[in-house]
Every structure is written in C-alpha cells, then in structure tokens.
Design an enzyme around this catalytic site. Structure first.
Site, PDB file in Angstrom:
ATOM      1  N   HIS A 109       0.197 -11.547   1.518  1.00  0.00           N
ATOM      2  CA  HIS A 109      -0.757 -11.060   1.032  1.00  0.00           C
ATOM      3  C   HIS A 109      -1.569 -11.901  -0.298  1.00  0.00           C
ATOM      4  O   HIS A 109      -2.507 -11.643  -0.367  1.00  0.00           O
ATOM      5  CB  HIS A 109      -0.116  -9.699   0.675  1.00  0.00           C
ATOM      6  CG  HIS A 109      -1.222  -8.321   0.288  1.00  0.00           C
ATOM      7  ND1 HIS A 109      -0.708  -7.040   0.300  1.00  0.00           N
ATOM      8  CD2 HIS A 109      -2.617  -8.517  -0.103  1.00  0.00           C
ATOM      9  CE1 HIS A 109      -1.778  -6.432  -0.099  1.00  0.00           C
ATOM     10  NE2 HIS A 109      -2.977  -7.137  -0.156  1.00  0.00           N
TER      11      HIS A 109
ATOM     12  N   TYR B 168       0.905  -1.225   0.238  1.00  0.00           N
ATOM     13  CA  TYR B 168      -0.052   0.064   0.033  1.00  0.00           C
ATOM     14  C   TYR B 168       0.788   1.236  -0.084  1.00  0.00           C
ATOM     15  O   TYR B 168       0.464   2.260  -0.215  1.00  0.00           O
ATOM     16  CB  TYR B 168      -0.798   0.172   1.392  1.00  0.00           C
ATOM     17  CG  TYR B 168      -2.056  -1.254   1.265  1.00  0.00           C
ATOM     18  CD1 TYR B 168      -2.226  -1.843   0.374  1.00  0.00           C
ATOM     19  CD2 TYR B 168      -2.779  -0.876   2.258  1.00  0.00           C
ATOM     20  CE1 TYR B 168      -3.061  -2.947   0.363  1.00  0.00           C
ATOM     21  CE2 TYR B 168      -3.864  -2.057   2.561  1.00  0.00           C
ATOM     22  CZ  TYR B 168      -4.012  -2.917   1.547  1.00  0.00           C
ATOM     23  OH  TYR B 168      -4.807  -3.968   1.633  1.00  0.00           O
TER      24      TYR B 168
END
Length: 271
Positions: A101, A43
C-alpha cells in the site's frame, strides 16, 4: 503483451466507504456492471466488500478483486497470514491483485523483504498478481531488483489532470509496469475546472466522464468510487467516450503538481 498481468481499465474504488455504505456501493456497482473492486486492509471494509460480493450473485470468476497490504504487515512472518485474513473477510480463496500500500515507514522493512513475501503469497496461490502503490522511481527500482519488472502488475498512484505524475509514469512504462490512477477526479476539484467543463459540454458528457476517459486513453486503469447510483452509472459510460487529440492536449496543460495525498511518515520523496 503480458496478458497474465492485464488489469481491468475500469473498476470501483472503496476508499473511505464503511459499513452499510460500502455494501450498498459495491452491490449497486455490481448490479450496474462493474466487475473490478479495489479495497485495502487499512480501509476496514474488506468484510463488507466480501458480503456485498456474496450477496450480489455475481460469479467469483467474473470479478477482479484487488486488496492492499498495510504497513504493519510487511514483515516476512506477517504478510502471508495478513493476506489470508483478508481472503477470509473477502470470502474468497484468492484475490486477483495484491499491492503493497505504501513504502515501509522509515524503511523498517526493506523493499526486498516485503516484495519477497508478496511473491511468496503469489507462489502459494493467494493472489494471481502482485504490485505496488505510492512508489516513486527509486522504490520501483528496488522492487524490480527484488522480484523482476515482469512480476509487478501495476503501481497505483495518485494521478489526476492536476497531478499527472509524468516521471513515475514514464519510468513505469519503460519497465512494462501498468499505472492505476487513484484520486483521478482530484477529490472532485477537477470537476469544477472550466477546461474540463467545456470539453464535457462539447461531448454532451459529464466532467467526471471526461476525466476518466482521459486517464483511460492514456492507458491507465481508474477506480472511481461513489455512493450515488446515478454517479456510479454515469462514470461507467466514460468507457465509451473518445476524446480528440486537442481535448487530450488541453487536459495535459492542466498539470500543476496538485498533490492531495501526502501522509507524513508514509509518503516517499516524490519524483
């Protein structure tokens, strides 16, 4: 009841939020009473999340911080150092939950290797809990074979009224693995649904509150994000909303395999 793996039912997501926008969102969320924050290496906002937490004045022990290891850092020699970098950015010596992830592209790093490295990070005290994200049943089985089901706190998956992911959910539940739902509002698409709208009206609630309450009543954790103070405050109230069995059944009928997140080269073969 594996209380050591308990994760908060309600948290604040930070996907796609950058720079001052994420600082403001996290600080406002913490001011309003959010105590769980979800971020990820990819992110590109861990440092800003760390800054917002530091400036909020909320004590670290009152918070639940989740981050996710990116695919470039799955190798045995990279995972722990990458998590240490994340901790430095987040200004903490330990996160509460660290997730893988996505599956390793092309299985470049075998599941057993990165789960082993993640377990090592936990053994070193860098994270209290470990888990996975975007794993199908086959990948969950491999992760379980590597570290044991009891070590896997959650599988964070896309899950909304339009994509209820029941096969993955049922398998995870059978193993005692918690589900965290992301994209619960289907990028806002589910907010326009007339069925959701009618239920919201009947409860004097917002469509977002109805959807979040639905997911939490099914036992999932939710991590909605917003940059608007009124939405952050309103979403929090979903925790007080009780839906009836009839409401839940109506939402269950909205399933349409409406997957929104399916990145080439990352996504597994979904169940």
């Amino acid at each position: 009841m594996r209380t050591h793996n308990t994760i908060p039912a309600f948290g604040l997501g930070t996907f796609r939020l950058k720079d001052q926008v994420v600082i403001d969102s996290v600080k406002t969320g913490l001011e309003l009473g959010y105590r769980a924050i979800d971020t990820a290496q990819i992110y590109g906002n861990e440092a800003e999340v760390g800054q917002a937490i530091a400036e909020s004045g909320v004590a670290r022990q009152d918070l639940f911080i989740t981050t996710k290891i990116w695919t470039d850092n799955y190798a045995q020699d990279k995972l722990v150092p990458s998590l240490k970098d994340s901790l430095a950015k987040l200004r903490t010596d330990q996160v509460d939950l660290t997730l893988i992830h996505w599956p390793s592209p092309g299985n470049a790093v075998p599941v057993a290797q990165f789960m082993g490295a993640l377990a090592e990070a936990k053994a070193q005290g860098l994270t209290k809990r470990i888990g996975v994200s975007n794993f199908n049943i086959a990948l969950m089985k491999e992760a379980i074979a590597a570290v044991g089901a009891e070590a896997i706190a959650t599988n964070q998956i896309e899950l909304s009224p339009f994509l209820q992911n029941r096969k993955v959910v049922d398998f995870a539940k059978s193993q005692g693995i918690h589900i965290t739902s992301y994209m619960t509002l289907a990028y806002g698409k589910a907010l326009q649904d007339p069925v959701i709208g009618a239920i919201a009206k009947a409860h004097d609630a917002t469509p977002a509150q109805v959807i979040l309450a639905w997911a939490m009543q099914l036992g999932y954790a939710v991590i909605p994000s917003s940059t608007k103070r009124e939405n952050l405050a309103s979403n929090l109230l979903a925790q007080q909303l009780q839906l009836s069995d009839a409401d839940m059944a109506q939402i269950a009928a909205l399933e349409r395999n409406g997957r929104l997140v399916n990145p080439d080269g990352l996504a597994p073969a979904w169940d």
